[in-house]
Enzyme design. Structure first.
Site, PDB file in Angstrom:
ATOM      1  N   SER A  48      47.060  32.057  43.299  1.00  0.00           N
ATOM      2  CA  SER A  48      47.768  33.183  43.924  1.00  0.00           C
ATOM      3  C   SER A  48      47.947  32.915  45.419  1.00  0.00           C
ATOM      4  CB  SER A  48      46.992  34.491  43.713  1.00  0.00           C
ATOM      5  OG  SER A  48      45.635  34.337  44.069  1.00  0.00           O
ATOM      6  N   GLU A 118      44.697  28.151  32.852  1.00  0.00           N
ATOM      7  CA  GLU A 118      45.367  29.181  32.070  1.00  0.00           C
ATOM      8  C   GLU A 118      45.740  28.666  30.688  1.00  0.00           C
ATOM      9  OE1 GLU A 118      48.794  30.636  34.227  1.00  0.00           O
ATOM     10  OE2 GLU A 118      47.603  31.188  35.983  1.00  0.00           O
ATOM     11  N   GLU A 185      43.914  38.936  31.822  1.00  0.00           N
ATOM     12  CA  GLU A 185      44.828  39.533  32.813  1.00  0.00           C
ATOM     13  C   GLU A 185      45.927  40.355  32.142  1.00  0.00           C
ATOM     14  OE1 GLU A 185      46.234  36.967  35.945  1.00  0.00           O
ATOM     15  OE2 GLU A 185      47.718  38.443  36.607  1.00  0.00           O
TER      16      GLU A 185
HETATM   17  O1  KIV Z   1      45.262  33.069  41.062  1.00  0.00           O
HETATM   18  C1  KIV Z   1      44.611  34.106  40.958  1.00  0.00           C
HETATM   19  O2  KIV Z   1      44.331  34.809  41.941  1.00  0.00           O
HETATM   20  C2  KIV Z   1      44.200  34.504  39.616  1.00  0.00           C
HETATM   21  C3  KIV Z   1      43.584  35.863  39.461  1.00  0.00           C
HETATM   22  C4  KIV Z   1      44.645  36.872  39.481  1.00  0.00           C
HETATM   23  C5  KIV Z   1      42.734  35.949  38.254  1.00  0.00           C
HETATM   24  O3  KIV Z   1      44.368  33.774  38.696  1.00  0.00           O
END
Ligand code: KIV
Length: 283
Positions: A48, A118, A185
């Site tokens: 993220s 993932e 999620e």
């Molecule tokens: O990249 C991220 O911050 C995540 C979280 C939302 C679990 O994968």
């Protein structure tokens, strides 16, 4: 929990004792030291960061080098939390050898304790190989942002009986493969609750209701720092964006009106040195 470094046995014990696990993202030394000071159990250096730190439109462009750069800074700032490095898009999907090599870089170079990747059953071979190399793996199912294009956008997953059953199958496959936990999620609370009750390992929810073993949120979302749309599952615990803008406006105004720097922000010289220096200019 003791102030010593958190490990996967502590996380499993919390789950066995029905004690919720806490996790936040962090992306640099300062954010990691703040999260660590709050005694949050786990820090995720999430991909993220591509959106909230680097300003990309999605997590897809994030590279291994970008992730490692941020992981190193987080590892310098956090001494207590269990650290998870997020494997970026295409660092583990194409080849298993490459997946193991990249996972290893998160520990060797990035200073992480584990990696997250993932996907469900399709990533089990990569997870097994990474675990064989001695690297703990956190799974991630439901809304998997790296596949948002395939999913048709950032949508809640598992809303039909068939897709919910598939999520349960995926979660069981990840547990059998040896994941120490799974992020769930953006899935309905009932589905997350059922998955959590079928697993022995912790589930960490984000937009997955209260029935998970723990909860994770993004640093910038918790603090109200990100200027783009927030998903429904975010709870803002502070609205720091406006506070920060106000501080910068005040700085600009102080500089323009010569209120800053004041005497207390300014270095002086010894009086005789100053006289000599200024006198030398007059000669
Ligand atoms: O990249 C991220 O911050 C995540 C979280 C939302 C679990 O994968």
């Amino acid at each position: 929990m003791a102030k010593t470094k958190v490990n996967i046995l502590d996380l499993q014990k919390k789950t066995d004792d029905s004690e919720p696990i806490t996790m936040l993202t962090a992306y640099d030394y300062s954010s990691a030291s703040l999260v660590d000071a709050a005694e949050i159990d786990m820090i995720l250096v999430g991909d993220s960061l591509g959106m909230v730190v680097l300003g990309y439109d999605s997590t897809v462009p994030v590279t291994m080098e970008e992730m490692l750069h941020h992981c190193k800074a987080v590892a310098r700032g956090a001494k207590r939390a269990f650290l998870v490095g997020d494997m970026p898009f295409m660092s583990y999907q194409a080849e298993i050898g490459e997946a193991v090599h990249n996972a290893g870089r998160f520990l060797k170079e990035g200073g992480m304790d584990s990696v997250k990747l993932e996907g469900g059953q399709e990533v089990v071979p990569a997870i097994e190989a990474i675990l064989t190399a001695g690297i703990p793996v956190l799974g991630h199912i439901g809304l998997t942002p790296q596949s948002q294009s395939k999913l048709g956008g950032y949508r809640v997953q598992g809303r039909t009986a068939v897709s919910a059953a598939k999520l349960l199958e995926d979660a069981l496959a990840l547990e059998s493969a040896g994941c120490f936990g799974i992020v769930l999620e953006a899935i309905p609370a009932t589905v997350a609750q059922v998955i959590s009750s079928h697993l022995h390992i912790p589930t960490i929810g984000i937009g997955a209701g209260a029935g998970c073993s723990g909860q994770v949120l993004v640093f910038h979302d918790v603090l109200g720092l990100y200027d783009r749309l927030q998903p429904r599952f975010v709870k803002e615990y502070a609205a720091l964006r406006q506070t920060i803008i106000d501080a910068f406006v005040a700085f600009g105004s102080d500089v323009r009106s010569s209120q800053f720097p004041a005497q207390e922000h300014t270095y002086g010289m010894k009086a005789e040195e100053e006289v000599e220096f200024l006198g030398s200019l007059a000669e």
